[in-house]
Structure formats: C-alpha cells, structure tokens
Design a protein around this motif. Structure first.
Motif, PDB file in Angstrom:
ATOM      1  N   MET A   1      45.116  24.074  12.683  1.00 27.21           N
ATOM      2  CA  MET A   1      44.052  23.235  13.240  1.00 27.21           C
ATOM      3  C   MET A   1      42.711  23.638  12.659  1.00 27.21           C
ATOM      4  O   MET A   1      42.504  24.773  12.313  1.00 27.21           O
ATOM      5  N   GLY A   2      41.780  22.674  12.600  1.00 29.11           N
ATOM      6  CA  GLY A   2      40.454  22.928  12.062  1.00 29.11           C
ATOM      7  C   GLY A   2      39.569  23.655  13.058  1.00 29.11           C
ATOM      8  O   GLY A   2      39.867  23.760  14.244  1.00 29.11           O
ATOM      9  N   SER A   3      38.490  24.178  12.553  1.00 37.51           N
ATOM     10  CA  SER A   3      37.543  24.873  13.409  1.00 37.51           C
ATOM     11  C   SER A   3      36.762  23.878  14.267  1.00 37.51           C
ATOM     12  O   SER A   3      36.771  22.677  14.026  1.00 37.51           O
ATOM     13  N   ALA A   4      36.074  24.415  15.266  1.00 36.61           N
ATOM     14  CA  ALA A   4      35.266  23.559  16.142  1.00 36.61           C
ATOM     15  C   ALA A   4      34.153  22.878  15.351  1.00 36.61           C
ATOM     16  O   ALA A   4      33.828  21.713  15.595  1.00 36.61           O
ATOM     17  N   ASP A   5      33.563  23.588  14.370  1.00 37.49           N
ATOM     18  CA  ASP A   5      32.504  22.987  13.543  1.00 37.49           C
ATOM     19  C   ASP A   5      33.048  21.824  12.728  1.00 37.49           C
ATOM     20  O   ASP A   5      32.399  20.789  12.604  1.00 37.49           O
ATOM     21  N   SER A   6      34.243  21.994  12.180  1.00 39.97           N
ATOM     22  CA  SER A   6      34.852  20.924  11.400  1.00 39.97           C
ATOM     23  C   SER A   6      35.114  19.701  12.273  1.00 39.97           C
ATOM     24  O   SER A   6      34.885  18.569  11.860  1.00 39.97           O
ATOM     25  N   LEU A   7      35.584  19.928  13.472  1.00 36.49           N
ATOM     26  CA  LEU A   7      35.839  18.831  14.403  1.00 36.49           C
ATOM     27  C   LEU A   7      34.540  18.122  14.775  1.00 36.49           C
ATOM     28  O   LEU A   7      34.491  16.894  14.811  1.00 36.49           O
ATOM     29  N   ARG A   8      33.479  18.896  15.014  1.00 33.48           N
ATOM     30  CA  ARG A   8      32.171  18.305  15.322  1.00 33.48           C
ATOM     31  C   ARG A   8      31.665  17.457  14.158  1.00 33.48           C
ATOM     32  O   ARG A   8      31.124  16.380  14.361  1.00 33.48           O
ATOM     33  N   GLU A   9      31.820  17.970  12.949  1.00 32.35           N
ATOM     34  CA  GLU A   9      31.381  17.231  11.761  1.00 32.35           C
ATOM     35  C   GLU A   9      32.162  15.928  11.617  1.00 32.35           C
ATOM     36  O   GLU A   9      31.590  14.883  11.316  1.00 32.35           O
ATOM     37  N   ARG A  10      33.467  15.992  11.826  1.00 32.21           N
ATOM     38  CA  ARG A  10      34.291  14.789  11.727  1.00 32.21           C
ATOM     39  C   ARG A  10      33.911  13.790  12.806  1.00 32.21           C
ATOM     40  O   ARG A  10      33.858  12.583  12.569  1.00 32.21           O
ATOM     41  N   TRP A  11      33.645  14.275  14.019  1.00 32.72           N
ATOM     42  CA  TRP A  11      33.225  13.390  15.115  1.00 32.72           C
ATOM     43  C   TRP A  11      31.880  12.744  14.796  1.00 32.72           C
ATOM     44  O   TRP A  11      31.684  11.554  15.012  1.00 32.72           O
ATOM     45  N   ALA A  12      30.945  13.530  14.275  1.00 30.98           N
ATOM     46  CA  ALA A  12      29.627  13.000  13.921  1.00 30.98           C
ATOM     47  C   ALA A  12      29.749  11.935  12.830  1.00 30.98           C
ATOM     48  O   ALA A  12      29.094  10.890  12.888  1.00 30.98           O
ATOM     49  N   THR A  13      30.603  12.168  11.843  1.00 29.37           N
ATOM     50  CA  THR A  13      30.807  11.194  10.771  1.00 29.37           C
ATOM     51  C   THR A  13      31.410   9.910  11.323  1.00 29.37           C
ATOM     52  O   THR A  13      30.965   8.809  10.994  1.00 29.37           O
ATOM     53  N   LEU A  14      32.422  10.046  12.171  1.00 31.79           N
ATOM     54  CA  LEU A  14      33.054   8.872  12.780  1.00 31.79           C
ATOM     55  C   LEU A  14      32.043   8.086  13.610  1.00 31.79           C
ATOM     56  O   LEU A  14      31.948   6.865  13.497  1.00 31.79           O
ATOM     57  N   THR A  15      31.270   8.779  14.412  1.00 31.94           N
ATOM     58  CA  THR A  15      30.268   8.125  15.253  1.00 31.94           C
ATOM     59  C   THR A  15      29.250   7.376  14.402  1.00 31.94           C
ATOM     60  O   THR A  15      28.897   6.233  14.683  1.00 31.94           O
ATOM     61  N   ARG A  16      28.786   8.005  13.331  1.00 28.77           N
ATOM     62  CA  ARG A  16      27.812   7.376  12.433  1.00 28.77           C
ATOM     63  C   ARG A  16      28.409   6.109  11.799  1.00 28.77           C
ATOM     64  O   ARG A  16      27.756   5.071  11.728  1.00 28.77           O
ATOM     65  N   CYS A  17      29.672   6.196  11.364  1.00 31.69           N
ATOM     66  CA  CYS A  17      30.331   5.034  10.746  1.00 31.69           C
ATOM     67  C   CYS A  17      30.480   3.885  11.741  1.00 31.69           C
ATOM     68  O   CYS A  17      30.250   2.723  11.398  1.00 31.69           O
ATOM     69  N   VAL A  18      30.861   4.200  12.970  1.00 31.91           N
ATOM     70  CA  VAL A  18      31.012   3.159  13.990  1.00 31.91           C
ATOM     71  C   VAL A  18      29.665   2.510  14.285  1.00 31.91           C
ATOM     72  O   VAL A  18      29.560   1.281  14.350  1.00 31.91           O
ATOM     73  N   CYS A  19      28.633   3.309  14.422  1.00 31.07           N
ATOM     74  CA  CYS A  19      27.297   2.765  14.701  1.00 31.07           C
ATOM     75  C   CYS A  19      26.794   1.916  13.537  1.00 31.07           C
ATOM     76  O   CYS A  19      26.242   0.836  13.746  1.00 31.07           O
ATOM     77  N   ASP A  20      26.990   2.393  12.307  1.00 33.95           N
ATOM     78  CA  ASP A  20      26.565   1.614  11.139  1.00 33.95           C
ATOM     79  C   ASP A  20      27.321   0.294  11.078  1.00 33.95           C
ATOM     80  O   ASP A  20      26.741  -0.758  10.795  1.00 33.95           O
ATOM     81  N   GLY A  21      28.623   0.337  11.345  1.00 37.06           N
ATOM     82  CA  GLY A  21      29.423  -0.884  11.346  1.00 37.06           C
ATOM     83  C   GLY A  21      28.960  -1.873  12.392  1.00 37.06           C
ATOM     84  O   GLY A  21      28.864  -3.082  12.130  1.00 37.06           O
ATOM     85  N   ALA A  22      28.653  -1.368  13.580  1.00 38.00           N
ATOM     86  CA  ALA A  22      28.171  -2.245  14.654  1.00 38.00           C
ATOM     87  C   ALA A  22      26.834  -2.878  14.277  1.00 38.00           C
ATOM     88  O   ALA A  22      26.617  -4.069  14.500  1.00 38.00           O
ATOM     89  N   ARG A  23      25.935  -2.091  13.688  1.00 32.76           N
ATOM     90  CA  ARG A  23      24.643  -2.644  13.259  1.00 32.76           C
ATOM     91  C   ARG A  23      24.835  -3.751  12.230  1.00 32.76           C
ATOM     92  O   ARG A  23      24.185  -4.783  12.282  1.00 32.76           O
ATOM     93  N   LEU A  24      25.729  -3.520  11.272  1.00 28.36           N
ATOM     94  CA  LEU A  24      25.963  -4.524  10.238  1.00 28.36           C
ATOM     95  C   LEU A  24      26.583  -5.791  10.812  1.00 28.36           C
ATOM     96  O   LEU A  24      26.287  -6.891  10.360  1.00 28.36           O
ATOM     97  N   MET A  25      27.436  -5.651  11.824  1.00 21.83           N
ATOM     98  CA  MET A  25      28.066  -6.827  12.433  1.00 21.83           C
ATOM     99  C   MET A  25      27.047  -7.727  13.117  1.00 21.83           C
ATOM    100  O   MET A  25      27.244  -8.936  13.198  1.00 21.83           O
ATOM    101  N   VAL A  26      25.969  -7.135  13.615  1.00 21.33           N
ATOM    102  CA  VAL A  26      24.947  -7.945  14.283  1.00 21.33           C
ATOM    103  C   VAL A  26      23.740  -8.186  13.380  1.00 21.33           C
ATOM    104  O   VAL A  26      22.701  -8.646  13.822  1.00 21.33           O
ATOM    105  N   GLY A  27      23.891  -7.859  12.094  1.00 22.62           N
ATOM    106  CA  GLY A  27      22.838  -8.164  11.133  1.00 22.62           C
ATOM    107  C   GLY A  27      21.735  -7.137  11.032  1.00 22.62           C
ATOM    108  O   GLY A  27      20.685  -7.420  10.476  1.00 22.62           O
ATOM    109  N   GLN A  28      21.945  -5.958  11.551  1.00 24.50           N
ATOM    110  CA  GLN A  28      20.927  -4.915  11.466  1.00 24.50           C
ATOM    111  C   GLN A  28      21.412  -3.789  10.572  1.00 24.50           C
ATOM    112  O   GLN A  28      22.351  -3.091  10.894  1.00 24.50           O
ATOM    113  N   GLY A  29      20.770  -3.636   9.414  1.00 23.91           N
ATOM    114  CA  GLY A  29      21.124  -2.551   8.516  1.00 23.91           C
ATOM    115  C   GLY A  29      20.611  -1.218   9.045  1.00 23.91           C
ATOM    116  O   GLY A  29      19.895  -1.155  10.042  1.00 23.91           O
TER     117      GLY A  29
END
Length: 73
Positions: A1-29
């Motif tokens: 299993m990965g370290s807690a820091d690695s998990l946090r980084e992966r969670w932060a990346t996923l969260t950023r991607c979801v937020c960016d995707g949501a912004r693009l879906m509603v026309g906000q870059g």
C-alpha cells in the motif's frame, strides 16, 4: 500500500480533475490554467482579472455579442 502522503496527493489530483471537469461542463474554464497559458505563450499580454475572465467565459457560453454559444431563451 502507498503512504499517506501518496494517498493525499492522489486524492488532491482526483479532486482537482473533478472540479475542472465540472467547471468545463458549465462553461467555466480554470482561471489558474488560463493565467499560466497567457504567461507562457503571450508574455507581453496582461492576463484578465478573475472577474474579467468569469465575465468573458459567461459571454462566450451564452452567445453575448453574436458569439454563438448556448442560449436557453
């Protein structure tokens, strides 16, 4: 299993991607992405302020000024 820091980084990346995707879906870059692009490819240009960027994206989305875009009415 990965370290807690690695998990946090992966969670932060996923969260950023979801937020960016949501912004693009509603026309906000993503403003930070826009500023990075302007500074890299157009260093002589002053980036728009966050308010100007939001308004420009809204206008593009809703076809203000004859720019196509989505119109509900």
């Amino acid at each position: 299993m990965g370290s807690a820091d690695s998990l946090r980084e992966r969670w932060a990346t996923l969260t950023r991607c979801v937020c960016d995707g949501a912004r693009l879906m509603v026309g906000q870059g993503n403003y930070d992405t826009y500023v990075a692009h302007i500074r890299k490819t157009h260093p002589e240009q002053q980036p728009m302020t966050p308010t100007e960027f939001f308004r420009e994206r809204q206008n593009a989305r809703f076809g203000v000024g004859g720019r196509g875009g989505f119109r509900c009415c």
